[in-house]
Design an enzyme around this catalytic site. Structure first.
Site, mmCIF file in Angstrom:
data_model
loop_
_atom_site.group_PDB
_atom_site.id
_atom_site.type_symbol
_atom_site.label_atom_id
_atom_site.label_comp_id
_atom_site.label_asym_id
_atom_site.label_seq_id
_atom_site.Cartn_x
_atom_site.Cartn_y
_atom_site.Cartn_z
ATOM 1 C CE LYS A 21 -0.492 -19.640 44.817
ATOM 2 N NZ LYS A 21 0.269 -18.509 45.415
ATOM 3 N NE ARG A 43 -5.182 -19.805 52.749
ATOM 4 C CZ ARG A 43 -3.903 -19.879 53.079
ATOM 5 N NH1 ARG A 43 -3.539 -20.532 54.160
ATOM 6 N NH2 ARG A 43 -2.982 -19.326 52.319
ATOM 7 C CG ASP A 69 -8.050 -23.013 55.966
ATOM 8 O OD1 ASP A 69 -7.134 -23.862 55.889
ATOM 9 O OD2 ASP A 69 -7.975 -22.010 56.706
ATOM 10 C CG ASN A 96 -1.907 -28.871 44.186
ATOM 11 O OD1 ASN A 96 -0.782 -29.128 43.776
ATOM 12 N ND2 ASN A 96 -2.363 -27.618 44.256
ATOM 13 C CE1 TYR A 228 6.395 -28.629 50.096
ATOM 14 C CE2 TYR A 228 8.433 -29.706 49.388
ATOM 15 C CZ TYR A 228 7.124 -29.323 49.141
ATOM 16 O OH TYR A 228 6.542 -29.641 47.933
ATOM 17 C CB THR A 261 5.019 -22.866 41.441
ATOM 18 O OG1 THR A 261 5.883 -23.394 42.470
ATOM 19 C CG2 THR A 261 4.623 -23.980 40.480
ATOM 20 C CG ASP A 262 3.521 -17.652 43.158
ATOM 21 O OD1 ASP A 262 4.137 -17.239 42.152
ATOM 22 O OD2 ASP A 262 2.347 -17.325 43.422
#
Length: 304
Positions: A21, A43, A69, A96, A228, A261-262
């Site tokens: 996605k 995953r 994963d 990514n 992050y 994005t999400d």
């Protein structure tokens, strides 16, 4: 590895992690559209297989799925073995897959909510609607840094079997060193001639310890999606070490920009297609091009 495709000897082979996605899916689409044989990894097997079917429905037949994963050593090893048996080499690795390591306290929203807000205001909105925990921070470091590193190390022999092996680590301006106010840490992460992977381990351990103790600001670490930011800064540093120790490869970091994005709760200003284009541009740099470099929205920039 699911799917059966023919692979002419002169066709470039690419692996994209987190390809089901968002930016990863678009990277797969654009590479496949450019003639690559693409191994889309994800995953979740169902979502990964569905993503491949979507690409095939677009006429892109040179895409196959492999479950991966990046935090699971056996899963990584299985991918490496499968690639070796099927292709014998790997030309391009796009790392990514990543997680924010935060809990969003609001559901995914739409572009209309951010009408009239500039990118900084959108980012501020998102950071004001997250919750950070030590479990999330640990997961972010384990995925974004160690997961990426483990995949890279496992696939290095295959990349070295290519005549033009290249690695693109999808990064972020959130990982720029200017966001770390601790001057000593900032200088260490930028001293690539002397920085070691062992020292990176120590710094990440110190970060997580300070996070758990509630001492991030006191020790000059970033705040607001802290893990992050630090995990991406560490990944940038590792990429530069890798470029130094493997000069025959092209190893670069690419920030796609602030993408809807999400992960951003659709607060970004670029579409996944636009963000992926910035990543793919780095993957397609000419042989003999930059290595150990950072690109933001397609342009070379500073890690600082």
């Amino acid at each position: 590895m699911e799917g059966s495709i023919s692979n002419p000897p002169d066709t470039s082979i690419a692996v994209v992690t987190g390809g089901n996605k968002g930016i990863g899916f678009e990277v797969c689409r654009q590479l496949a559209g450019g003639g690559f044989t693409v191994v889309l990894t994800a995953r979740d097997e169902t979502r990964g297989a569905e993503a491949v079917e979507k690409l095939k429905a677009l006429g892109l037949s040179g895409v196959v799925f492999h479950q991966l994963d990046i935090t699971d050593a056996s899963s990584v090893a299985t991918l490496a073995d499968s690639l070796k048996a099927r292709f014998g080499r790997l030309d391009t690795l796009v790392n990514n897959a990543a997680v924010t390591g935060v809990e969003h306290v609001i559901d995914s929203t739409n572009e209309e909510k951010f009408s009239g807000l500039d990118p900084y205001q959108r980012l501020e909105w998102m950071l004001n609607h997250i919750k950070e925990t030590i479990d999330g921070a640990t997961k972010s470091v384990q995925t974004n840094y160690y997961g990426t590193k483990n995949v890279t190390q496992a696939l290095l022999p295959l990349l070295q079997s290519s005549s033009a092996g290249r690695i693109v680590n999808v990064s972020s301006d959130s990982g720029l060193l200017r966001l770390i106010s601790n001057q000593e840490v900032r200088m260490e992460l930028d001293d690539i001639g002397n920085l070691t992977e062992e020292r990176l381990d120590e710094l990440l351990g110190k970060f997580l310890k300070d996070f758990e103790a509630g001492a991030l600001e006191a020790h000059g670490w970033p705040t607001g999606s802290a893990a992050y930011k630090v995990s991406k800064a560490a990944m940038n540093a590792y990429s530069r070490i890798l470029a130094r120790t493997h000069p025959a490869l092209r190893v670069n970091c690419a920030s796609p920009g602030y993408v809807m994005t999400d992960m951003t709760r659709n607060s970004g200003v670029l579409t996944p297609e636009e963000g992926a284009r910035n990543v793919v541009a780095v993957a397609l740099l000419p042989d003999g091009g930059p290595t150990g470099a950072y690109f933001t929205e397609g342009l070379e920039a500073s890690f600082v």
